[in-house]
Design an enzyme around this catalytic site. Structure first.
Site, PDB file in Angstrom:
ATOM      1  N   GLY A  84      79.556  42.060  34.806  1.00  0.00           N
ATOM      2  CA  GLY A  84      80.489  41.557  35.802  1.00  0.00           C
ATOM      3  C   GLY A  84      80.543  42.460  37.014  1.00  0.00           C
ATOM      4  N   ILE A  85      80.963  41.878  38.132  1.00  0.00           N
ATOM      5  CA  ILE A  85      81.112  42.628  39.367  1.00  0.00           C
ATOM      6  C   ILE A  85      82.446  42.271  40.003  1.00  0.00           C
ATOM      7  CG2 ILE A  85      78.618  42.718  39.785  1.00  0.00           C
ATOM      8  CD1 ILE A  85      79.053  40.534  41.947  1.00  0.00           C
ATOM      9  N   TYR A 147      87.421  36.884  41.493  1.00  0.00           N
ATOM     10  CA  TYR A 147      87.297  37.460  40.145  1.00  0.00           C
ATOM     11  C   TYR A 147      88.197  36.724  39.150  1.00  0.00           C
ATOM     12  CZ  TYR A 147      87.139  41.142  36.557  1.00  0.00           C
ATOM     13  OH  TYR A 147      86.976  41.845  35.385  1.00  0.00           O
TER      14      TYR A 147
END
Length: 241
Positions: A84-85, A147
């Site tokens: 994930g980022i 996100y």
């Protein structure tokens, strides 16, 4: 024969803890990473865990990378979608590139990784998929519309896919960590941690990567075969669903 586990984002932070815990539990483990060679190389040297480099936002790269893992270790029995980022910004300042980058890695990446292993799991009548979501996918977080949306999408993906996999011996579950004491979180100034973050957590501390890893090891096991479509919150009581 040892089962094979693949952990995306598996050479740093929570992912590294998961990779190490699965290896200790007897799995043959592969860890994928996108770009941090400086972290991946010492991780491989210190743990003996095979590392593979590809970007989960690319379906073609995932197909190619998974084929390499399976050629080296065997068919993948356990997939941990951990990569994930973040590209944080207040929404009025968020760019399409920031939105797309996070959605493509944190949500579309689950499709890209899971789709190539799904048929094999169905054929073998066994599979374990664990998706690492986030507390912010449950409650939302200011400055993280991208996100939060992606991580909430991970939960919908988990519940839908669990229904498809159940009759084929495949379980699909999600974990939503809260504040975990990774290198990134511990880089937050101590004053901010102690005065703003930890007071939000009823147990009064950060979580540890190993605490998330132990949940993954259980969900990957035969003993967890009756658990599917579930979301496990691991946030020290910070948020209840």
């Amino acid at each position: 024969m040892s089962r094979v586990a693949l952990v995306t984002g598996g050479s740093r932070g929570i992912g590294a803890a998961i990779s190490i815990a699965l290896k200790a539990a007897g799995y043959k483990v592969a860890a994928s990473y996108a770009g941090n060679d400086d972290a991946a190389k010492p991780f491989k040297a210190e743990t003996g865990i095979a590392v593979y480099k590809w970007d989960v936002s690319s379906y073609e790269a995932c197909v190619e990378g998974i084929a390499k893992v399976e050629a080296d270790l065997g068919p993948i029995d356990v997939l941990v979608n951990n990569a994930g980022i973040t590209k944080d910004a207040m929404f009025h300042k968020m760019t399409p590139d920031q939105w797309n980058a996070v959605i493509n890695t944190n949500l579309t990446g689950l499709f890209n990784m899971t789709h190539p292993v799904w048929s094999g799991m169905r054929d073998r009548s066994f599979g374990r998929i664990v998706n690492i979501s986030s507390i912010n996918g449950q409650k939302g977080q200011m400055g993280q519309a991208n996100y939060s949306a992606a991580k909430a999408g991970d939960l919908g993906f988990t519940k839908a896919l669990a229904q498809e996999g159940a009759a084929k011996g495949i379980t699909v579950n999600a974990i939503c960590p809260g504040y975990i004491g990774t290198e990134m979180v511990r880089a937050i100034p101590e004053k901010v941690l102690n005065e703003r973050i930890i007071p939000q957590i009823p147990v009064g501390r950060l979580g540890e990567p190993d605490e998330i890893a132990r949940i993954v090891v259980f969900l990957a096991s035969d003993e967890a075969g009756f658990i599917t479509g579930s979301t496990i919150s691991a946030n020290g009581g910070q948020f209840f669903v």
